[in-house]
Write an enzyme that holds these catalytic residues in place. Structure first.
Site, PDB file in Angstrom:
ATOM      1  N   ALA A 191     -28.154 -36.513 -34.897  1.00  0.00           N
ATOM      2  CA  ALA A 191     -29.431 -35.934 -35.298  1.00  0.00           C
ATOM      3  C   ALA A 191     -30.342 -35.923 -34.075  1.00  0.00           C
ATOM      4  O   ALA A 191     -30.161 -36.718 -33.148  1.00  0.00           O
ATOM      5  CB  ALA A 191     -30.030 -36.787 -36.404  1.00  0.00           C
ATOM      6  N   GLY A 198     -24.937 -38.118 -36.892  1.00  0.00           N
ATOM      7  CA  GLY A 198     -24.859 -36.869 -37.660  1.00  0.00           C
ATOM      8  C   GLY A 198     -23.818 -35.910 -37.103  1.00  0.00           C
ATOM      9  O   GLY A 198     -23.323 -35.037 -37.821  1.00  0.00           O
ATOM     10  N   GLU A 202     -20.626 -36.977 -38.627  1.00  0.00           N
ATOM     11  CA  GLU A 202     -20.709 -36.609 -40.055  1.00  0.00           C
ATOM     12  C   GLU A 202     -20.498 -35.108 -40.247  1.00  0.00           C
ATOM     13  O   GLU A 202     -19.902 -34.668 -41.231  1.00  0.00           O
ATOM     14  CB  GLU A 202     -22.058 -37.061 -40.633  1.00  0.00           C
ATOM     15  CG  GLU A 202     -22.135 -38.586 -40.727  1.00  0.00           C
ATOM     16  CD  GLU A 202     -23.528 -39.096 -41.031  1.00  0.00           C
ATOM     17  OE1 GLU A 202     -24.454 -38.754 -40.264  1.00  0.00           O
ATOM     18  OE2 GLU A 202     -23.696 -39.813 -42.024  1.00  0.00           O
ATOM     19  N   GLU A 239     -25.936 -45.348 -35.713  1.00  0.00           N
ATOM     20  CA  GLU A 239     -27.257 -45.384 -36.371  1.00  0.00           C
ATOM     21  C   GLU A 239     -27.855 -46.782 -36.480  1.00  0.00           C
ATOM     22  O   GLU A 239     -29.072 -46.948 -36.350  1.00  0.00           O
ATOM     23  CB  GLU A 239     -27.177 -44.762 -37.774  1.00  0.00           C
ATOM     24  CG  GLU A 239     -27.050 -43.251 -37.777  1.00  0.00           C
ATOM     25  CD  GLU A 239     -25.619 -42.766 -37.773  1.00  0.00           C
ATOM     26  OE1 GLU A 239     -24.717 -43.536 -37.348  1.00  0.00           O
ATOM     27  OE2 GLU A 239     -25.383 -41.630 -38.184  1.00  0.00           O
TER      28      GLU A 239
HETATM   29  N1  DAK Z   1     -31.159 -36.406 -29.952  1.00  0.00           N
HETATM   30  C1  DAK Z   1     -31.966 -35.848 -29.039  1.00  0.00           C
HETATM   31  N2  DAK Z   1     -31.660 -35.761 -27.736  1.00  0.00           N
HETATM   32  C2  DAK Z   1     -30.484 -36.267 -27.343  1.00  0.00           C
HETATM   33  C3  DAK Z   1     -29.591 -36.883 -28.230  1.00  0.00           C
HETATM   34  C4  DAK Z   1     -29.960 -36.934 -29.609  1.00  0.00           C
HETATM   35  N3  DAK Z   1     -29.180 -37.459 -30.550  1.00  0.00           N
HETATM   36  N4  DAK Z   1     -28.513 -37.306 -27.536  1.00  0.00           N
HETATM   37  C5  DAK Z   1     -28.735 -36.956 -26.263  1.00  0.00           C
HETATM   38  N5  DAK Z   1     -29.914 -36.341 -26.120  1.00  0.00           N
HETATM   39  C6  DAK Z   1     -30.527 -35.816 -24.899  1.00  0.00           C
HETATM   40  C7  DAK Z   1     -30.997 -36.936 -24.011  1.00  0.00           C
HETATM   41  O1  DAK Z   1     -32.284 -37.387 -24.407  1.00  0.00           O
HETATM   42  C8  DAK Z   1     -31.028 -36.249 -22.650  1.00  0.00           C
HETATM   43  O2  DAK Z   1     -32.203 -35.449 -22.591  1.00  0.00           O
HETATM   44  P1  DAK Z   1     -33.092 -35.423 -21.227  1.00  0.00           P
HETATM   45  O3  DAK Z   1     -33.404 -36.839 -20.949  1.00  0.00           O
HETATM   46  O4  DAK Z   1     -32.163 -34.797 -20.219  1.00  0.00           O
HETATM   47  O5  DAK Z   1     -34.256 -34.569 -21.579  1.00  0.00           O
HETATM   48  C9  DAK Z   1     -29.829 -35.302 -22.746  1.00  0.00           C
HETATM   49  O6  DAK Z   1     -29.542 -35.145 -24.136  1.00  0.00           O
HETATM   50  C10 DAK Z   1     -28.588 -35.857 -22.056  1.00  0.00           C
HETATM   51  O7  DAK Z   1     -28.334 -37.141 -22.604  1.00  0.00           O
HETATM   52  P2  DAK Z   1     -28.173 -38.447 -21.706  1.00  0.00           P
HETATM   53  O8  DAK Z   1     -28.893 -38.308 -20.408  1.00  0.00           O
HETATM   54  O9  DAK Z   1     -28.490 -39.624 -22.558  1.00  0.00           O
HETATM   55  O10 DAK Z   1     -26.604 -38.396 -21.405  1.00  0.00           O
HETATM   56  P3  DAK Z   1     -25.638 -39.628 -21.111  1.00  0.00           P
HETATM   57  O11 DAK Z   1     -24.352 -39.025 -20.670  1.00  0.00           O
HETATM   58  O12 DAK Z   1     -26.286 -40.638 -20.215  1.00  0.00           O
HETATM   59  O13 DAK Z   1     -25.418 -40.348 -22.524  1.00  0.00           O
HETATM   60  C11 DAK Z   1     -24.948 -40.406 -24.912  1.00  0.00           C
HETATM   61  C12 DAK Z   1     -24.740 -39.656 -23.546  1.00  0.00           C
HETATM   62  C13 DAK Z   1     -24.359 -39.530 -26.013  1.00  0.00           C
HETATM   63  C14 DAK Z   1     -24.215 -41.739 -24.876  1.00  0.00           C
HETATM   64  C15 DAK Z   1     -26.473 -40.650 -25.108  1.00  0.00           C
HETATM   65  O14 DAK Z   1     -27.142 -39.382 -24.921  1.00  0.00           O
HETATM   66  C16 DAK Z   1     -26.797 -41.155 -26.478  1.00  0.00           C
HETATM   67  O15 DAK Z   1     -26.630 -42.344 -26.766  1.00  0.00           O
HETATM   68  N6  DAK Z   1     -27.350 -40.274 -27.329  1.00  0.00           N
HETATM   69  C17 DAK Z   1     -27.789 -40.647 -28.657  1.00  0.00           C
HETATM   70  C18 DAK Z   1     -26.586 -40.845 -29.551  1.00  0.00           C
HETATM   71  C19 DAK Z   1     -27.005 -41.326 -30.929  1.00  0.00           C
HETATM   72  O16 DAK Z   1     -27.587 -42.401 -31.103  1.00  0.00           O
HETATM   73  N7  DAK Z   1     -26.705 -40.496 -31.912  1.00  0.00           N
HETATM   74  C20 DAK Z   1     -27.014 -40.803 -33.275  1.00  0.00           C
HETATM   75  C21 DAK Z   1     -28.330 -40.227 -33.582  1.00  0.00           C
HETATM   76  S1  DAK Z   1     -28.882 -40.823 -35.148  1.00  0.00           S
HETATM   77  C22 DAK Z   1     -30.774 -38.563 -41.998  1.00  0.00           C
HETATM   78  C23 DAK Z   1     -29.475 -38.179 -41.941  1.00  0.00           C
HETATM   79  C24 DAK Z   1     -28.762 -38.327 -40.798  1.00  0.00           C
HETATM   80  C25 DAK Z   1     -29.283 -38.904 -39.699  1.00  0.00           C
HETATM   81  C26 DAK Z   1     -30.586 -39.283 -39.744  1.00  0.00           C
HETATM   82  C27 DAK Z   1     -31.330 -39.121 -40.875  1.00  0.00           C
HETATM   83  N8  DAK Z   1     -31.497 -38.419 -43.160  1.00  0.00           N
HETATM   84  C28 DAK Z   1     -30.776 -38.331 -44.423  1.00  0.00           C
HETATM   85  C29 DAK Z   1     -32.925 -38.398 -43.176  1.00  0.00           C
HETATM   86  C30 DAK Z   1     -28.500 -39.056 -38.529  1.00  0.00           C
HETATM   87  C31 DAK Z   1     -28.859 -39.869 -37.540  1.00  0.00           C
HETATM   88  C32 DAK Z   1     -28.234 -39.770 -36.231  1.00  0.00           C
HETATM   89  O17 DAK Z   1     -27.377 -38.967 -35.970  1.00  0.00           O
END
Ligand code: DAK
Length: 261
Positions: A66, A111, A114, A134
């Protein structure tokens, strides 16, 4: 509908849907979820499409989850609306009467995983990294992982992934039964297209009904599911495809299926 966050391409009977926000690793913003839902609704009604591949743009990510930037400042109402868009998008994939392969080319997190789990099965590149991180953000998964993962890989293995938030590689994901096949990065789309074309060459009504029978049957008792299967089997005998498929076999030729469900 014109899309800004996804690409939809059709080659023969195969549609490829690409989440196209590579600068943020294809994170799922509200408009992106809305477009994914709309695209699958459209594809579901398009008789020229018989199989679908869902993938991510760029070499790094399928979908990194997400959009955390968008979610961070959400109020309760916005989070509800966001959640609804996600559920709707994933329902459209599940209800789409065509087989859908997730081609996971890199990160499939939160997400993103998912979204892949909403497809019928997953092919992955050797570079893929999958996980549900998450809990590290202080939330539970919200698009189905707590329910779909245990059904696919068993409760204990699902809990380990969900509670640790660990990312796993493609080989481990295959061993768990989370992905069906693993390919070198350059072969992933080639192999996904091959599989999609093979499924597209079969009787479309039969494939659609097999998808329904598996998905609906998983929520039924075995007896109810077997009865459902026999209804589905019977329904196939009302189609041109059944007549063509069986005639072609007896005439020792390739069937020429019409394709419409
Ligand atoms: N969202 C927004 N931006 C993201 C992102 C994300 N999930 N993942 C990466 N980016 C962005 C980074 O901020 C960065 O942007 P800039 O800094 O260049 O502006 C760019 O993409 C490149 O990422 P990194 O510089 O971090 O790249 P790395 O190779 O160093 O790291 C990584 C890659 C995938 C390990 C890292 O980016 C990371 O940890 N990303 C987040 C992964 C994560 O935590 N994903 C889960 C998100 S929570 C809901 C239903 C579902 C959900 C929520 C609510 N409801 C029912 C209400 C779902 C929740 C999720 O999915």
């Amino acid at each position: 509908m014109a899309y800004e966050n996804i690409l939809v391409e059709k080659k023969g009977h195969v549609a490829v849907v690409t989440v196209d926000r590579p600068k943020v690793l294809n994170a799922l913003s509200s408009p992106t979820l809305e477009e994914i839902g709309a695209a699958f609704r459209e594809i579901g009604r398009d008789d020229s499409v018989r199989a679908v591949i869902l993938t991510g743009a760029g070499e790094k990510a399928f979908v990194a989850g997400a959009d955390i930037k968008e979610m961070q400042s959400m109020g309760v109402e916005e989070a509800r609306r966001y959640s609804y868009l996600g559920i709707q998008a994933m329902w459209e994939i599940r209800l789409c009467p065509k087989p859908v392969i997730a081609a996971v080319n890199g990160f499939a997190l939160g997400g993103g995983l998912e979204l892949a789990l909403s497809c019928d099965f997953i092919y992955a590149s050797e570079k893929a990294k999958l996980g549900q991180p998450e809990v590290g953000l202080g939330v539970t998964p919200g698009f189905g992982a707590t329910q779909k993962l245990p059904r696919l890989i068993g409760a204990a293995r699902a809990k380990e992934l969900l509670f640790t938030g660990d990312m796993i590689g493609a080989a481990e994901a295959k061993e768990l039964g989370l992905v069906n096949k693993v390919f070198p990065p350059e072969a992933l789309m080639v192999e996904a297209v091959k599989a999609a074309e093979k499924m597209a060459s079969k009787g479309a009504f039969a494939v659609a009904q097999a998808k329904r029978a598996v998905d609906a049957g998983l929520d039924m008792s075995l007896d109810a599911a077997l009865l459902f299967e026999s209804q589905v089997f019977g329904a196939c005998f009302g189609t041109e495809d059944q007549k063509e498929g069986m005639a072609a076999f007896l005439e020792k030729r390739k069937p020429n299926f019409k394709g419409a469900e």
